[in-house]
Design an enzyme around this catalytic site. Sequence first.
Site, PDB file in Angstrom:
ATOM      1  N   THR A 131       1.746  -0.871  12.674  1.00  0.00           N
ATOM      2  CA  THR A 131       2.082  -0.084  11.486  1.00  0.00           C
ATOM      3  C   THR A 131       1.791   1.401  11.693  1.00  0.00           C
ATOM      4  O   THR A 131       0.910   1.759  12.484  1.00  0.00           O
ATOM      5  CB  THR A 131       1.246  -0.592  10.291  1.00  0.00           C
ATOM      6  OG1 THR A 131       1.387   0.300   9.199  1.00  0.00           O
ATOM      7  CG2 THR A 131      -0.240  -0.686  10.630  1.00  0.00           C
ATOM      8  N   ASP A 132       2.488   2.241  10.920  1.00  0.00           N
ATOM      9  CA  ASP A 132       2.215   3.683  10.989  1.00  0.00           C
ATOM     10  C   ASP A 132       0.858   4.031  10.368  1.00  0.00           C
ATOM     11  O   ASP A 132       0.342   5.133  10.566  1.00  0.00           O
ATOM     12  CB  ASP A 132       3.332   4.492  10.309  1.00  0.00           C
ATOM     13  CG  ASP A 132       3.521   4.179   8.839  1.00  0.00           C
ATOM     14  OD1 ASP A 132       2.847   3.267   8.305  1.00  0.00           O
ATOM     15  OD2 ASP A 132       4.363   4.854   8.192  1.00  0.00           O
ATOM     16  N   GLU A 133       0.268   3.066   9.613  1.00  0.00           N
ATOM     17  CA  GLU A 133      -0.996   3.369   8.930  1.00  0.00           C
ATOM     18  C   GLU A 133      -2.140   3.617   9.904  1.00  0.00           C
ATOM     19  O   GLU A 133      -3.167   4.171   9.522  1.00  0.00           O
ATOM     20  CB  GLU A 133      -1.365   2.241   7.964  1.00  0.00           C
ATOM     21  CG  GLU A 133      -0.312   2.044   6.901  1.00  0.00           C
ATOM     22  CD  GLU A 133      -0.814   1.325   5.647  1.00  0.00           C
ATOM     23  OE1 GLU A 133      -2.026   1.149   5.503  1.00  0.00           O
ATOM     24  OE2 GLU A 133       0.042   0.954   4.832  1.00  0.00           O
ATOM     25  N   TYR A 156      -7.506  -2.593   6.365  1.00  0.00           N
ATOM     26  CA  TYR A 156      -6.253  -3.093   6.944  1.00  0.00           C
ATOM     27  C   TYR A 156      -5.845  -2.254   8.152  1.00  0.00           C
ATOM     28  O   TYR A 156      -5.631  -2.777   9.257  1.00  0.00           O
ATOM     29  CB  TYR A 156      -5.121  -3.088   5.894  1.00  0.00           C
ATOM     30  CG  TYR A 156      -3.739  -3.209   6.502  1.00  0.00           C
ATOM     31  CD1 TYR A 156      -3.328  -4.376   7.130  1.00  0.00           C
ATOM     32  CD2 TYR A 156      -2.838  -2.135   6.477  1.00  0.00           C
ATOM     33  CE1 TYR A 156      -2.061  -4.480   7.716  1.00  0.00           C
ATOM     34  CE2 TYR A 156      -1.581  -2.226   7.048  1.00  0.00           C
ATOM     35  CZ  TYR A 156      -1.195  -3.403   7.670  1.00  0.00           C
ATOM     36  OH  TYR A 156       0.049  -3.504   8.247  1.00  0.00           O
ATOM     37  N   LYS A 160      -5.592  -3.159  12.187  1.00  0.00           N
ATOM     38  CA  LYS A 160      -4.356  -3.045  12.986  1.00  0.00           C
ATOM     39  C   LYS A 160      -4.595  -2.091  14.169  1.00  0.00           C
ATOM     40  O   LYS A 160      -4.132  -2.344  15.284  1.00  0.00           O
ATOM     41  CB  LYS A 160      -3.195  -2.541  12.121  1.00  0.00           C
ATOM     42  CG  LYS A 160      -2.695  -3.512  11.071  1.00  0.00           C
ATOM     43  CD  LYS A 160      -2.095  -4.802  11.623  1.00  0.00           C
ATOM     44  CE  LYS A 160      -0.773  -4.602  12.329  1.00  0.00           C
ATOM     45  NZ  LYS A 160      -0.151  -5.907  12.693  1.00  0.00           N
TER      46      LYS A 160
HETATM   47  P1  NAD Z   1       3.468 -10.712   5.380  1.00  0.00           P
HETATM   48  O1  NAD Z   1       2.108 -10.647   4.773  1.00  0.00           O
HETATM   49  O2  NAD Z   1       4.659 -10.807   4.490  1.00  0.00           O
HETATM   50  O3  NAD Z   1       3.552 -11.966   6.370  1.00  0.00           O
HETATM   51  C1  NAD Z   1       2.511 -12.278   7.264  1.00  0.00           C
HETATM   52  C2  NAD Z   1       2.785 -13.660   7.823  1.00  0.00           C
HETATM   53  O4  NAD Z   1       1.736 -13.976   8.755  1.00  0.00           O
HETATM   54  C3  NAD Z   1       2.777 -14.769   6.758  1.00  0.00           C
HETATM   55  O5  NAD Z   1       3.846 -15.650   6.960  1.00  0.00           O
HETATM   56  C4  NAD Z   1       1.442 -15.473   6.985  1.00  0.00           C
HETATM   57  O6  NAD Z   1       1.461 -16.850   6.611  1.00  0.00           O
HETATM   58  C5  NAD Z   1       1.249 -15.292   8.482  1.00  0.00           C
HETATM   59  N1  NAD Z   1      -0.171 -15.352   8.870  1.00  0.00           N
HETATM   60  C6  NAD Z   1      -1.202 -14.670   8.312  1.00  0.00           C
HETATM   61  N2  NAD Z   1      -2.347 -15.001   8.911  1.00  0.00           N
HETATM   62  C7  NAD Z   1      -2.030 -15.892   9.901  1.00  0.00           C
HETATM   63  C8  NAD Z   1      -2.799 -16.593  10.873  1.00  0.00           C
HETATM   64  N3  NAD Z   1      -4.125 -16.446  10.957  1.00  0.00           N
HETATM   65  N4  NAD Z   1      -2.145 -17.421  11.724  1.00  0.00           N
HETATM   66  C9  NAD Z   1      -0.796 -17.596  11.635  1.00  0.00           C
HETATM   67  N5  NAD Z   1      -0.029 -16.967  10.720  1.00  0.00           N
HETATM   68  C10 NAD Z   1      -0.649 -16.121   9.861  1.00  0.00           C
HETATM   69  O7  NAD Z   1       3.553  -9.462   6.350  1.00  0.00           O
HETATM   70  P2  NAD Z   1       4.787  -8.501   6.672  1.00  0.00           P
HETATM   71  O8  NAD Z   1       4.844  -7.447   5.639  1.00  0.00           O
HETATM   72  O9  NAD Z   1       5.956  -9.316   6.992  1.00  0.00           O
HETATM   73  O10 NAD Z   1       4.230  -7.817   8.012  1.00  0.00           O
HETATM   74  C11 NAD Z   1       4.443  -8.432   9.281  1.00  0.00           C
HETATM   75  C12 NAD Z   1       3.817  -7.564  10.358  1.00  0.00           C
HETATM   76  O11 NAD Z   1       4.433  -6.268  10.343  1.00  0.00           O
HETATM   77  C13 NAD Z   1       2.327  -7.328  10.183  1.00  0.00           C
HETATM   78  O12 NAD Z   1       1.726  -7.345  11.453  1.00  0.00           O
HETATM   79  C14 NAD Z   1       2.231  -5.947   9.563  1.00  0.00           C
HETATM   80  O13 NAD Z   1       1.026  -5.317   9.907  1.00  0.00           O
HETATM   81  C15 NAD Z   1       3.432  -5.266  10.185  1.00  0.00           C
HETATM   82  N6  NAD Z   1       4.047  -4.182   9.391  1.00  0.00           N
HETATM   83  C16 NAD Z   1       4.409  -4.392   8.088  1.00  0.00           C
HETATM   84  C17 NAD Z   1       5.047  -3.377   7.387  1.00  0.00           C
HETATM   85  C18 NAD Z   1       5.487  -3.563   5.942  1.00  0.00           C
HETATM   86  O14 NAD Z   1       5.935  -2.600   5.321  1.00  0.00           O
HETATM   87  N7  NAD Z   1       5.422  -4.760   5.383  1.00  0.00           N
HETATM   88  C19 NAD Z   1       5.302  -2.147   8.007  1.00  0.00           C
HETATM   89  C20 NAD Z   1       4.887  -1.964   9.348  1.00  0.00           C
HETATM   90  C21 NAD Z   1       4.292  -3.005  10.028  1.00  0.00           C
HETATM   91  O1  DAU Z   2       3.282   1.949   6.178  1.00  0.00           O
HETATM   92  C1  DAU Z   2       3.397   0.626   6.567  1.00  0.00           C
HETATM   93  C2  DAU Z   2       2.588  -0.252   5.632  1.00  0.00           C
HETATM   94  O2  DAU Z   2       3.294  -0.283   4.388  1.00  0.00           O
HETATM   95  C3  DAU Z   2       2.386  -1.672   6.174  1.00  0.00           C
HETATM   96  O3  DAU Z   2       1.618  -1.610   7.333  1.00  0.00           O
HETATM   97  C4  DAU Z   2       1.688  -2.552   5.121  1.00  0.00           C
HETATM   98  O4  DAU Z   2       1.616  -3.883   5.609  1.00  0.00           O
HETATM   99  C5  DAU Z   2       2.503  -2.523   3.854  1.00  0.00           C
HETATM  100  O5  DAU Z   2       1.827  -3.268   2.851  1.00  0.00           O
HETATM  101  C6  DAU Z   2       2.722  -1.075   3.366  1.00  0.00           C
HETATM  102  O6  DAU Z   2       1.468  -0.496   2.924  1.00  0.00           O
HETATM  103  P1  DAU Z   2       1.382   0.411   1.592  1.00  0.00           P
HETATM  104  O7  DAU Z   2      -0.008   0.384   1.106  1.00  0.00           O
HETATM  105  O8  DAU Z   2       2.022   1.721   1.806  1.00  0.00           O
HETATM  106  O9  DAU Z   2       2.378  -0.471   0.629  1.00  0.00           O
HETATM  107  P2  DAU Z   2       2.250  -0.889  -0.898  1.00  0.00           P
HETATM  108  O10 DAU Z   2       3.557  -1.499  -1.279  1.00  0.00           O
HETATM  109  O11 DAU Z   2       1.015  -1.653  -1.183  1.00  0.00           O
HETATM  110  O12 DAU Z   2       2.121   0.507  -1.643  1.00  0.00           O
HETATM  111  C7  DAU Z   2       3.107   1.518  -1.516  1.00  0.00           C
HETATM  112  C8  DAU Z   2       2.618   2.738  -2.270  1.00  0.00           C
HETATM  113  O13 DAU Z   2       2.622   2.429  -3.679  1.00  0.00           O
HETATM  114  C9  DAU Z   2       1.195   3.139  -1.955  1.00  0.00           C
HETATM  115  O14 DAU Z   2       1.088   4.545  -2.004  1.00  0.00           O
HETATM  116  C10 DAU Z   2       0.362   2.518  -3.068  1.00  0.00           C
HETATM  117  C11 DAU Z   2       1.308   2.560  -4.243  1.00  0.00           C
HETATM  118  N1  DAU Z   2       1.149   1.463  -5.225  1.00  0.00           N
HETATM  119  C12 DAU Z   2       1.144   0.189  -4.761  1.00  0.00           C
HETATM  120  C13 DAU Z   2       1.011  -0.870  -5.632  1.00  0.00           C
HETATM  121  C14 DAU Z   2       0.960  -2.297  -5.129  1.00  0.00           C
HETATM  122  C15 DAU Z   2       1.095   1.739  -6.570  1.00  0.00           C
HETATM  123  O15 DAU Z   2       1.141   2.902  -6.996  1.00  0.00           O
HETATM  124  N2  DAU Z   2       0.973   0.698  -7.434  1.00  0.00           N
HETATM  125  C16 DAU Z   2       0.910  -0.599  -7.037  1.00  0.00           C
HETATM  126  O16 DAU Z   2       0.755  -1.505  -7.903  1.00  0.00           O
END
Ligand code: NAD
Ligand code: DAU
Length: 350
Positions: A131-133, A156, A160
């Site tokens: 992730t970019d975080e 988190y 990562k």
């Molecule tokens: P998600 O939470 O929707 O899905 C995670 C999946 O991993 C689920 O299916 C869960 O059951 C599985 N999982 C969790 N713990 C596990 C374990 N111990 N063993 C096996 N499976 C397990 O997550 P997502 O949003 O799809 O993110 C997927 C990946 O991409 C993550 O590594 C996250 O850090 C990365 N990522 C997410 C975003 C985003 O915006 N969602 C952006 C950049 C990177």
């Molecule tokens: O940047 C990549 C990341 O983006 C991934 O690595 C993470 O897995 C993914 O969850 C996401 O993280 P964020 O914290 O940016 O996403 P989230 O949807 O939780 O929140 C987006 C923005 O909105 C953040 O600035 C927090 C804000 N927010 C979020 C929630 C859930 C609110 O203002 N209200 C809310 O209820």
Amino acid sequence: MKTILVTGGAGFIGSHVVRLFVKKYPDYRIINLDVLTYAGNLENLKDIDTLPNYTFVKGDITDGDLVNKLFETYPIEGVIHLAAESHVDRSITDPAAFIRTNIFGTFNLIHAAKEHWKGNMEGKRFYHISTDEVYGSLGETGLFTETTPYDPKSPYSASKASSDHLVRAYFNTFHLPVLISNCSNNYGPNQFPEKLIPLCIHNIQHGKSLPVYGKGENIRDWLYVEDHASAIDVIFHRGIIGETYNIGGINEWTNIDLIRALCDVMDKKLGRAQGTSQQLITFVKDRAGHDMRYAIDSSKIQHELGWKPSLQFEEGLSKTVDWYLKNSDWLENVSSGAYEKYYDKQYHQR
Ligand code: NAD
Ligand code: DAU
């Protein structure tokens, strides 16, 4: 037949990656290893789960015996590792699960890959999705590049970052053929409604308040999930071993502007008067340690691998809202806890 292990394939991004690979590469066998936490949902893959090149394994990436057994049973040549605890707010209330899965789970996988591929790394690829975080928070200007120093701020992102370091250490020390990508915020179908966009879609539909943290001025760079999946495809096949690629949407929005735009799209689709849903916006206590701004410089993947986002945000948002409105059962099931019952019923029948 090339065998690829995808972890976390029942989650949001993972399910789009699994679908893309299973359909696009019928000569690959895709093994989806997922423990099915609250965020994993086999319903996300019901359109492809009977295809002959797809296998689901319910299991935990922290289970060393299971992971080793998978490498012994199948001729795994590639790993695409997405399994993780992914929600920042949960990492603030319950960090232990993040340390366990994101750090120890990643270690378990890279260590098993190293042991099983020892002496024959040719053609193997371990691709870690990050992730970019990990880069921390930007001020008003600048973009995250692949060389931006790591500065994670939440449990988190720290977990990562730690997993990224481990993966690089296995490349440097053991020559494990690794790839890493760091992506910005994804949105699209099948995202669990704890994340901002599906949470707001769900609440707008039900006339519930829209919780905006702080002043809503934090900025995120949004990418449609299928564009992330296509970047993963490109990097997995054409990325250079040992390299890192940043992936982003070139699409920065403040949270408040994004929520207002979403309200307008939904008012139109639901036949409500413009401005109706914006009245649901409620400013609430800020997230602890809330990163101010994320924005990605994706010029490396664009220039070196020829990838770029395909969708404009307006189109992506409209498609996303349409999907959630059409699949309100999915949203109700995952938000009511009924999914667990669904899973028990479905899974024990498999
Ligand atoms: P998600 O939470 O929707 O899905 C995670 C999946 O991993 C689920 O299916 C869960 O059951 C599985 N999982 C969790 N713990 C596990 C374990 N111990 N063993 C096996 N499976 C397990 O997550 P997502 O949003 O799809 O993110 C997927 C990946 O991409 C993550 O590594 C996250 O850090 C990365 N990522 C997410 C975003 C985003 O915006 N969602 C952006 C950049 C990177
Ligand atoms: O940047 C990549 C990341 O983006 C991934 O690595 C993470 O897995 C993914 O969850 C996401 O993280 P964020 O914290 O940016 O996403 P989230 O949807 O939780 O929140 C987006 C923005 O909105 C953040 O600035 C927090 C804000 N927010 C979020 C929630 C859930 C609110 O203002 N209200 C809310 O209820």
